[in-house]
Design an enzyme around this catalytic site. Structure first.
Site, short mmCIF file in Angstrom:
data_model
loop_
_atom_site.label_atom_id
_atom_site.label_comp_id
_atom_site.label_asym_id
_atom_site.label_seq_id
_atom_site.Cartn_x
_atom_site.Cartn_y
_atom_site.Cartn_z
CG ASP A 36 6.70 42.42 5.80
OD1 ASP A 36 7.71 41.97 6.39
OD2 ASP A 36 5.72 41.72 5.55
CB VAL A 37 11.94 43.65 8.31
CG1 VAL A 37 11.86 44.98 9.04
CG2 VAL A 37 11.37 42.51 9.16
CE1 TYR A 62 12.33 36.98 19.73
CE2 TYR A 62 13.81 36.19 21.44
CZ TYR A 62 13.16 37.24 20.80
OH TYR A 62 13.36 38.53 21.24
CG ASN A 118 13.15 47.52 17.48
OD1 ASN A 118 13.58 47.10 18.55
ND2 ASN A 118 11.86 47.84 17.31
CE LYS A 120 15.18 39.04 18.49
NZ LYS A 120 15.15 40.34 17.76
CB THR A 157 7.11 40.87 26.62
OG1 THR A 157 7.19 42.24 27.05
CG2 THR A 157 8.30 40.54 25.76
#
Ligand SMILES: NC(=O)c1ccc[n+]([C@@H]2O[C@H](COP(=O)([O-])OP(=O)(O)OC[C@H]3O[C@@H](n4cnc5c(N)ncnc54)[C@H](O)[C@@H]3O)[C@@H](O)[C@H]2O)c1
Length: 260
Positions: free
Chosen positions: A73-74, A165, A100, A169, A203
């Site tokens: 889990d990042v 988001y 990623n 990002k 997506t």
């Protein structure tokens, strides 16, 4: 397995790499894991979707590659420390980290709750920070390495929603440049990739809706969405020694969307 050896002898850790099983819709991480393996790289696939990740790693290994799956889990510093140590202990080094992992949150500013905000910042900003922080010592031991952060065109431009988001990002985009400058003298390269609209497990739900699909297609000059493999080829380039003079850069792979 045919190998051109563009990553021969290298060891890579890829986050969010579960979706790469044969016959299923691939994500960027799963596609990159397959491509890396074909190019002679040992791959540690990580994710929180353990069953899918284990299956993808097994399929890669069955094709003759060296690939294992580990839960990471990042957002967990402990997971990062454990998986990176195990990777280095098992395969003797780490050359490449692909940050990623990601999730989406299509909300306007007023719809965005603090929980959504925090979750987006945790996965995309904190996750990239933690991975980079803990992999550096291994890359340094190796005389260098390559970190590739999967940001997004949404880290460069705005849209009618996806508020948190966009911000998260954007953070990953600029973190990349900060890290690139800090570690360039140690031959550690850090670059970001900015994919445009691509059809992946992330997506699929939204881009299957006809109205949203049309909205997306109207924004892509090449007239179609991208595939996971088209992004994975960019990841491969930045991971390889072919990109030995590339650091702090932004690789946009978007069918022309941000050229408009
Ligand atoms: N598909 C697109 O159009 C698009 C465009 C630009 C950027 N991206 C970014 O590309 C990356 C890969 O996405 P994808 O579209 O290939 O979808 P994907 O579903 O294959 O990849 C995302 C993966 O991240 C994993 N994940 C989520 N939270 C995690 C966590 N806390 N720790 C570890 N793993 C976690 C998911 O389980 C999933 O396997 C993401 O960062 C995404 O934001 C996607």
């Amino acid at each position: 397995m045919t190998s051109l050896g563009r990553l021969a002898g290298k060891v890579a850790v890829i986050t969010g790499a579960s979706s790469g099983a044969d016959g299923s819709l691939m994500g960027f991480g799963g596609a990159a894991a397959r491509l890396f393996s074909q190019e002679g790289c040992t791959v540690v696939l990580t994710d929180i979707k353990d069953a899918e990740g284990t299956q993808t790693a097994k399929q890669i290994a069955d094709l003759g590659g060296t690939a294992i799956y580990r839960h990471l889990d990042v957002t967990s510093e402990e997971d990062w420390v454990d998986v990176l140590k195990e990777t280095a202990d098992t395969f003797k080094k780490i050359d490449i980290l692909v940050n990623n992992a990601g999730s989406s949150a299509r909300y306007t500013i007023e719809e965005t709750t603090l929980d959504v905000w925090q979750e987006q910042m945790d996965i995309h900003a904190k996750g990239v920070f933690l991975g980079t922080k803990h992999v550096i010592s291994y890359l340094r031991k190796n005389g260098g390495g390559s970190i590739i952060n999967i940001s997004s065109i949404y880290g460069m431009i705005g849209s009618p929603s996806s508020t948190a988001y966009h911000v998260a990002k954007g953070a990953s985009r600029l973190f990349t440049k900060s890290a690139a400058i800090q570690y360039a003298s140690e031959n550690i390269r850090v670059n970001s990739i900015h994919p445009g609209f691509a059809f992946t497990p992330l997506t699929e739900v939204n881009y299957s809706k006809p109205d949203l699909q049309q909205w997306v297609l109207d924004r892509i000059p090449l007239g179609r969405m991208g595939s996971a493999m088209e992004i994975a080829h960019g990841i491969l380039y930045l991971a390889s020694d072919e990109a030995s003079f590339v650091t702090g850069s932004e690789l946009v792979i978007d069918g022309g969307t941000t050229a408009q």
